[in-house]
Design a protein around this motif. Structure first.
Motif, PDB file in Angstrom:
ATOM      1  N   VAL A  56       2.680 -17.582  23.753  1.00 60.75           N
ATOM      2  CA  VAL A  56       3.197 -17.403  22.391  1.00 60.75           C
ATOM      3  C   VAL A  56       2.569 -16.154  21.789  1.00 60.75           C
ATOM      4  O   VAL A  56       1.421 -15.812  22.068  1.00 60.75           O
ATOM      5  N   ASN A  57       3.353 -15.440  20.990  1.00 64.78           N
ATOM      6  CA  ASN A  57       2.867 -14.253  20.291  1.00 64.78           C
ATOM      7  C   ASN A  57       2.461 -14.623  18.875  1.00 64.78           C
ATOM      8  O   ASN A  57       3.145 -15.394  18.205  1.00 64.78           O
ATOM      9  N   LEU A  58       1.346 -14.049  18.410  1.00 68.16           N
ATOM     10  CA  LEU A  58       0.872 -14.272  17.048  1.00 68.16           C
ATOM     11  C   LEU A  58       1.443 -13.201  16.135  1.00 68.16           C
ATOM     12  O   LEU A  58       1.300 -11.999  16.402  1.00 68.16           O
ATOM     13  N   VAL A  59       2.103 -13.619  15.069  1.00 68.08           N
ATOM     14  CA  VAL A  59       2.686 -12.708  14.090  1.00 68.08           C
ATOM     15  C   VAL A  59       2.081 -13.046  12.740  1.00 68.08           C
ATOM     16  O   VAL A  59       1.972 -14.223  12.373  1.00 68.08           O
ATOM     17  N   ALA A  60       1.690 -12.004  11.992  1.00 68.80           N
ATOM     18  CA  ALA A  60       1.004 -12.202  10.713  1.00 68.80           C
ATOM     19  C   ALA A  60       1.771 -11.505   9.594  1.00 68.80           C
ATOM     20  O   ALA A  60       1.373 -10.440   9.116  1.00 68.80           O
ATOM     21  N   PRO A  61       2.902 -12.062   9.145  1.00 70.03           N
ATOM     22  CA  PRO A  61       3.664 -11.428   8.059  1.00 70.03           C
ATOM     23  C   PRO A  61       2.946 -11.536   6.734  1.00 70.03           C
ATOM     24  O   PRO A  61       2.026 -12.331   6.562  1.00 70.03           O
ATOM     25  N   GLY A  62       3.392 -10.731   5.779  1.00 67.24           N
ATOM     26  CA  GLY A  62       2.807 -10.767   4.439  1.00 67.24           C
ATOM     27  C   GLY A  62       2.174  -9.442   4.072  1.00 67.24           C
ATOM     28  O   GLY A  62       2.107  -8.510   4.882  1.00 67.24           O
ATOM     29  N   PRO A  63       1.709  -9.320   2.826  1.00 69.52           N
ATOM     30  CA  PRO A  63       1.122  -8.044   2.365  1.00 69.52           C
ATOM     31  C   PRO A  63      -0.052  -7.604   3.228  1.00 69.52           C
ATOM     32  O   PRO A  63      -0.889  -8.404   3.635  1.00 69.52           O
ATOM     33  N   LYS A  64      -0.097  -6.300   3.503  1.00 66.47           N
ATOM     34  CA  LYS A  64      -1.211  -5.708   4.243  1.00 66.47           C
ATOM     35  C   LYS A  64      -1.624  -4.423   3.536  1.00 66.47           C
ATOM     36  O   LYS A  64      -0.913  -3.422   3.588  1.00 66.47           O
ATOM     37  N   GLN A  65      -2.737  -4.446   2.869  1.00 68.95           N
ATOM     38  CA  GLN A  65      -3.284  -3.234   2.257  1.00 68.95           C
ATOM     39  C   GLN A  65      -4.174  -2.532   3.263  1.00 68.95           C
ATOM     40  O   GLN A  65      -4.787  -3.154   4.126  1.00 68.95           O
ATOM     41  N   GLY A  66      -4.264  -1.229   3.144  1.00 69.38           N
ATOM     42  CA  GLY A  66      -5.161  -0.481   4.024  1.00 69.38           C
ATOM     43  C   GLY A  66      -4.416   0.144   5.176  1.00 69.38           C
ATOM     44  O   GLY A  66      -3.215   0.408   5.110  1.00 69.38           O
ATOM     45  N   MET A  67      -5.142   0.388   6.278  1.00 64.85           N
ATOM     46  CA  MET A  67      -4.584   1.080   7.435  1.00 64.85           C
ATOM     47  C   MET A  67      -3.811   0.107   8.325  1.00 64.85           C
ATOM     48  O   MET A  67      -4.314  -0.942   8.700  1.00 64.85           O
ATOM     49  N   THR A  68      -2.571   0.458   8.630  1.00 59.88           N
ATOM     50  CA  THR A  68      -1.799  -0.294   9.606  1.00 59.88           C
ATOM     51  C   THR A  68      -1.349   0.660  10.700  1.00 59.88           C
ATOM     52  O   THR A  68      -0.920   1.777  10.422  1.00 59.88           O
ATOM     53  N   GLN A 264      -8.938  -7.362  -1.645  1.00 57.71           N
ATOM     54  CA  GLN A 264      -7.704  -6.670  -2.003  1.00 57.71           C
ATOM     55  C   GLN A 264      -7.835  -6.003  -3.370  1.00 57.71           C
ATOM     56  O   GLN A 264      -8.482  -6.525  -4.273  1.00 57.71           O
ATOM     57  N   GLU A 265      -7.204  -4.839  -3.503  1.00 57.26           N
ATOM     58  CA  GLU A 265      -7.278  -4.060  -4.745  1.00 57.26           C
ATOM     59  C   GLU A 265      -5.876  -3.762  -5.269  1.00 57.26           C
ATOM     60  O   GLU A 265      -4.932  -3.596  -4.497  1.00 57.26           O
ATOM     61  N   ASN A 266      -5.778  -3.682  -6.600  1.00 57.89           N
ATOM     62  CA  ASN A 266      -4.527  -3.284  -7.266  1.00 57.89           C
ATOM     63  C   ASN A 266      -3.327  -4.131  -6.859  1.00 57.89           C
ATOM     64  O   ASN A 266      -2.214  -3.636  -6.694  1.00 57.89           O
ATOM     65  N   LEU A 267      -3.572  -5.435  -6.687  1.00 59.67           N
ATOM     66  CA  LEU A 267      -2.461  -6.333  -6.409  1.00 59.67           C
ATOM     67  C   LEU A 267      -2.126  -7.112  -7.672  1.00 59.67           C
ATOM     68  O   LEU A 267      -3.018  -7.636  -8.350  1.00 59.67           O
ATOM     69  N   SER A 268      -0.849  -7.197  -7.990  1.00 59.57           N
ATOM     70  CA  SER A 268      -0.424  -8.013  -9.124  1.00 59.57           C
ATOM     71  C   SER A 268      -0.634  -9.482  -8.776  1.00 59.57           C
ATOM     72  O   SER A 268      -0.894  -9.848  -7.622  1.00 59.57           O
ATOM     73  N   ALA A 269      -0.513 -10.334  -9.790  1.00 53.62           N
ATOM     74  CA  ALA A 269      -0.678 -11.768  -9.567  1.00 53.62           C
ATOM     75  C   ALA A 269       0.332 -12.280  -8.549  1.00 53.62           C
ATOM     76  O   ALA A 269       0.017 -13.124  -7.702  1.00 53.62           O
ATOM     77  N   GLY A 536       1.562   7.877   7.477  1.00 60.64           N
ATOM     78  CA  GLY A 536       1.680   7.753   6.026  1.00 60.64           C
ATOM     79  C   GLY A 536       0.347   7.455   5.379  1.00 60.64           C
ATOM     80  O   GLY A 536      -0.616   7.056   6.042  1.00 60.64           O
ATOM     81  N   ASN A 537       0.289   7.666   4.076  1.00 59.53           N
ATOM     82  CA  ASN A 537      -0.942   7.408   3.335  1.00 59.53           C
ATOM     83  C   ASN A 537      -0.612   7.255   1.852  1.00 59.53           C
ATOM     84  O   ASN A 537       0.350   7.857   1.353  1.00 59.53           O
ATOM     85  N   ASN A 538      -1.406   6.460   1.156  1.00 62.29           N
ATOM     86  CA  ASN A 538      -1.276   6.385  -0.296  1.00 62.29           C
ATOM     87  C   ASN A 538      -1.830   7.654  -0.920  1.00 62.29           C
ATOM     88  O   ASN A 538      -2.828   8.222  -0.437  1.00 62.29           O
ATOM     89  N   VAL A 539      -1.196   8.112  -1.984  1.00 59.45           N
ATOM     90  CA  VAL A 539      -1.634   9.349  -2.648  1.00 59.45           C
ATOM     91  C   VAL A 539      -1.762   9.117  -4.149  1.00 59.45           C
ATOM     92  O   VAL A 539      -1.203   8.165  -4.705  1.00 59.45           O
ATOM     93  N   ARG A 540      -2.515   9.998  -4.775  1.00 56.41           N
ATOM     94  CA  ARG A 540      -2.555  10.093  -6.239  1.00 56.41           C
ATOM     95  C   ARG A 540      -2.066  11.486  -6.599  1.00 56.41           C
ATOM     96  O   ARG A 540      -2.448  12.466  -5.965  1.00 56.41           O
ATOM     97  N   VAL A 541      -1.216  11.566  -7.615  1.00 54.21           N
ATOM     98  CA  VAL A 541      -0.600  12.832  -7.994  1.00 54.21           C
ATOM     99  C   VAL A 541      -0.784  13.046  -9.488  1.00 54.21           C
ATOM    100  O   VAL A 541      -0.636  12.103 -10.292  1.00 54.21           O
TER     101      VAL A 541
END
Length: 830
Positions: A56-68, A264-269, A536-541
């Motif tokens: 069986v393969n393990l799959v982890a869906p859902g929000p992922k912050q950081g490096m993927t 986790q940072e900057n996540l809404s409720a 890709g990467n998160n940026v501030r502008v």
């Protein structure tokens, strides 16, 4: 045996019918076999390990912050962090065992010879979970993956050991260089095992603890927000999948909520609630872990359906041919009945003839299948050709045998039943060996041809859709000038170069390339255009407000001086990068139009500041580039920012672009020798022209359009042969009628019209039915089309006109023959 002897004699007596039947069936069976071979390889074949159904393969869906970081083993939903994997490995109770893996680019050097290829980093539990035994030495076990950066052992793949090292048993205990690391060979994997990711063919297996040494971007062993590992497991005997998942999630959920949620940072409720609700999903792993199955499933099923229709048309053709022979064999059947043969025995004899035809066609189809397979694999990019060999293995040969037998029933049963339905007295009284099979049989044959026309129309319409879609793809404005542009990649870090040595090499490579005859400009990048790669990467502008759940991600590329001029990407405002944009100088960037729109920079962003996620806006935007394709030909242009390669001192690989005024082929030949002058042991990879890169990026579109068109043409040809056969037979049967009509004053045009009206009736009916089927197919294939809705009047009209022309041509010859009948000869015709 007597049935078989009689069947051979019957087929030999009708060589033309036999040849046409075998050719028609061979084409249909061969095309089906080739596509089934690909379908079996990609979608059906399990990994060659004991008990694959327990994986069986393990799959982890859902929000992922950081490096993927993901690759062809699966998307970002499938990857785990290293700490999470270790937590599950230590605490999991739902599975018998759990293992991790990750493929990587590998330069493998042994006894002074280095070749590039792939490797796989695996946990110590990888081979035990798969229940594999070594072909030589040992495989990894407990303790082989515990020392981060210090487990210097390697297992060779069997194919590498056999093909490159001559199956030398003395390799055990010898040193081998893998991406600059000297490691000790401890074993050889079993024959036939090429890892658990379809489309990869690792030369070596190394411990997962060596990830940072194999590829420094994966040096993320402590970071829980760095997702890069793939995991699978083996189920416990008697434990259902749902129960195993629940047990595993009993370990996973507390880690998510108690350890990882506070990070986790900057996540809404709402997003935080989604994060806390994450669960592991267990998916069947019998066929390993790969995203290739998802990408290839729909195209392969479409092609398999198309070849199935082609075979159905071929079977219909053969059935029509055999039905036409009914009249010539009625006397033979009558004599056999008069001598005491039962109807069942006669049907058995005729089915034996059909079976012999099918066997001969099945044998001939193997050549067709191999040729089709070679054509199919010719469309695949070289990097996806790994592990794909045009071959017909056991399951495929069984498929050929089953299909050949099935076709016997499809095309043989009805003619057999019809041929043995003989009125003995009427045949004997006629004194003829020929007799009319009646209006019912004639109508049935016409119905078969109408069905062939309908199926051909459906295939032609579908082919038209895919061809039109490919035409739309070819007209996509890429935003670059691909002609006379050559690209390739070097990875000195994989040969043990330090960062400083790599920087020196990169500059010397630019100088060597610029000196080649015909070269106009040279530049470089870390992400190759339209190659499917994404960074890709998160940026501030400056001036762009980031709040909870704001999408602040953008694609990025590091590029060398003169990059935009070399690839032909226009700058709208600002300037190019120059050699002066080096380490130690102020950080600069060029952004594209999509980036400027997303981050609200206006028409002239030059002078604005940005950063790669940090609070300090430490990068100045110095240019605005016109939107151009990034990773995909068909994809929407994403927001992209470019930074200079020379301002990053850690790069260990580089892709080069060479624009030439000479023939690109000459430059392609000159590049490898130029690199060899600098380092003869440094492999040159991905060497190709940019137009070739573009073709490979849309290979599915090209393959679908080409093969659907080819199979549709084949189906139409077979339908035309069937139409011709029915009309020729009809004309022969109606010879006396035609003679009477001409004796009563009908001219040649009237007789031709009589036959062509039958053509028009069958064609019009078949076209109407086929058009309805085509509309349904278009809706199902909508996701595979580019720039089309699935209902394209131009494709449908073109298919109808082409089919009508083919049908008219097929019907004209019998019509002309009918018009040439002499009345007196016709009236004497028996």
């Amino acid at each position: 045996m007597s049935h078989l002897k009689l069947a051979v004699r019957a087929l030999v007596r009708s060589p033309f019918v036999t040849a046409v039947a075998i050719a028609s069936l061979a084409l249909g069976i061969g095309a089906n076999t080739a596509i089934f071979s690909m379908l079996h390889l990609v979608l059906l074949r399990p990994v060659p390990v004991p008990g694959p159904d327990q994986l069986v393969n393990l799959v982890a869906p859902g929000p992922k912050q950081g490096m993927t970081s993901s690759n062809n083993a699966g998307g970002t939903e499938s990857v785990l962090s290293y700490p999470m994997y270790r937590d599950l490995e230590r605490q999991q109770t739902g599975l018998a065992s759990i293992a991790a893996h990750r493929s990587f680019s590998a330069n493998v050097g042994y006894r002074g010879r280095t070749i590039d290829g792939e490797g796989t980093m695996v946990s110590a539990s990888y081979f035990p979970t798969l229940r594999l035994a070594p072909a030589l030495g040992r495989l990894f076990g407990p303790g082989d993956d515990q020392r981060i950066g210090g487990d210097l052992v390697a297992v060779l793949s069997h194919s590498y050991w056999e093909n490159q090292l001559g199956a030398d048993p003395s390799v055990l205990g010898q040193s081998i260089g893998i991406n600059g690391q000297t490691m000790t060979i401890v074993g050889v994997a079993p024959r036939g095992f090429e890892g658990t990711t379809l489309g990869t063919q690792p030369r070596v297996f190394v411990p997962i603890s060596m990830a940072g040494k194999m590829w420094n971007a994966l040096d993320q062993f402590e970071e829980r927000k760095a997702y890069w590992l793939y995991a699978f497991g083996r189920t416990l005997p008697g434990v259902p999948l749902a129960a195993a998942a629940e047990r595993l999630n009993a370990v996973y959920r507390p880690i998510i909520n108690d350890i990882e949620a506070p990070l986790q940072e900057n996540l809404s409720a709402e997003r935080m609630a989604q994060f806390r609700a994450k669960q592991l999903v267990l998916e069947p792993g019998a066929r390993g872990q790969t995203d290739l199955q998802g990408e290839a499933k729909t195209p392969l099923l479409i092609l398999f359906s198309v070849t199935g229709v082609v075979l159905l048309i071929a079977c219909t053709n053969v059935a029509n041919l055999l039905l036409a022979r009914v009249t010539t064999r009625s006397g033979e059947m009558a004599v056999r009945v008069s001598l005491g043969a039962s109807r069942g025995r006669l049907i058995g004899q005729l089915l034996t003839e059909s079976a012999l035809l099918a066997v001969l066609a099945g044998a001939a189809s193997l050549t067709v299948a191999l040729g089709t397979l070679r054509l199919v694999t010719g469309f695949l990019p070289p990097d996806t050709m790994v592990g794909f060999e045009p071959r017909l293995d056991g399951p495929v040969l069984l498929f050929v045998a089953a299909l050949s037998l099935a076709t016997t029933a499809v095309f043989g049963l009805l003619p057999a039943v019809q041929s043995t339905r003989v009125d003995l007295m009427s045949v004997m009284n006629s004194g003829s060996r020929k007799f009319s099979a009646g209006r019912g049989a004639a109508a049935f044959r016409s119905g078969l041809v109408t069905g062939q026309i309908a199926l051909s129309m459906a295939l032609l319409c579908s082919a038209g859709l895919f061809v039109r879609s490919l035409m739309n793809v070819s007209r996509v404005e890429l935003g670059i000038r691909p002609d006379s542009l050559v690209t390739f990649t070097l990875a000195p870090m994989l040969n043990g170069y330090s960062n400083a040595q790599s920087r020196v090499l990169f500059r010397r490579v630019e100088e060597e390339l610029a000196a080649l005859p015909g070269v106009e400009t040279v530049s470089s990048s870390i992400v190759r255009l339209v190659s499917g790669s994404n960074w890709g990467n998160n940026v501030r502008v400056e001036g762009f407000e980031i709040t909870e759940d704001t999408d602040a991600n953008a694609r990025f590329n590091m590029v060398g001086p003169g990059y935009f001029r070399t690839v032909g990407m226009p700058l709208l405002v600002g300037r190019e990068f120059t050699p002066a944009d080096d380490a130690g100088r102020p950080a600069v960037a060029v952004v594209n139009e999509a980036f400027a729109r997303k981050f609200e920079l206006g028409a002239n962003p030059v002078g604005k500041r940005m950063s790669m996620g940090s609070e300090a806006l430490d990068i100045e935007i110095v240019g605005l580039a016109k939107d151009a394709a990034y990773s995909e030909v068909k994809g929407k242009v994403p927001p992209v920012f470019f930074i200079p390669t020379r301002q990053d001192t850690t790069l260990g690989f580089m892709s080069y672009y060479v624009r030439t005024a000479a023939e690109p082929a000459a430059v392609l030949r000159a590049i490898a020798p130029a690199i060899a002058k600098l380092d003869a042991n440094l492999p040159v990879s991905e060497l190709k022209t940019v137009p070739q890169e573009i073709k490979e990026n849309v290979f599915l579109d090209r393959m679908l359009s080409s093969f659907s068109a080819a199979f549709a043409m084949l189906a139409t040809l077979l339908a035309a042969v069937g139409l011709y056969g029915v009309l020729a037979y009809t004309v022969a049967q109606r010879t006396r009628e035609i003679g009477v009509r001409m004796a009563l004053g009908a001219d040649a045009g009237t007789v031709r019209g009589l036959v062509l009206r039958q053509v028009g009736s069958m064609t019009a009916t078949g076209t109407a039915i086929g058009l309805m089927v085509a509309v349904g197919i278009g809706r199902l294939a909508r996701s595979m089309l580019f720039g089309l809705s699935g209902a394209d009047p131009i494709s449908y009209l073109g298919a109808a006109v082409f089919l009508a022309a083919v049908a008219l041509f097929a019907g004209y010859l019998p019509a002309r023959r009918a018009a040439r009948v002499h009345p007196m000869q016709a009236l004497r015709y028996e």
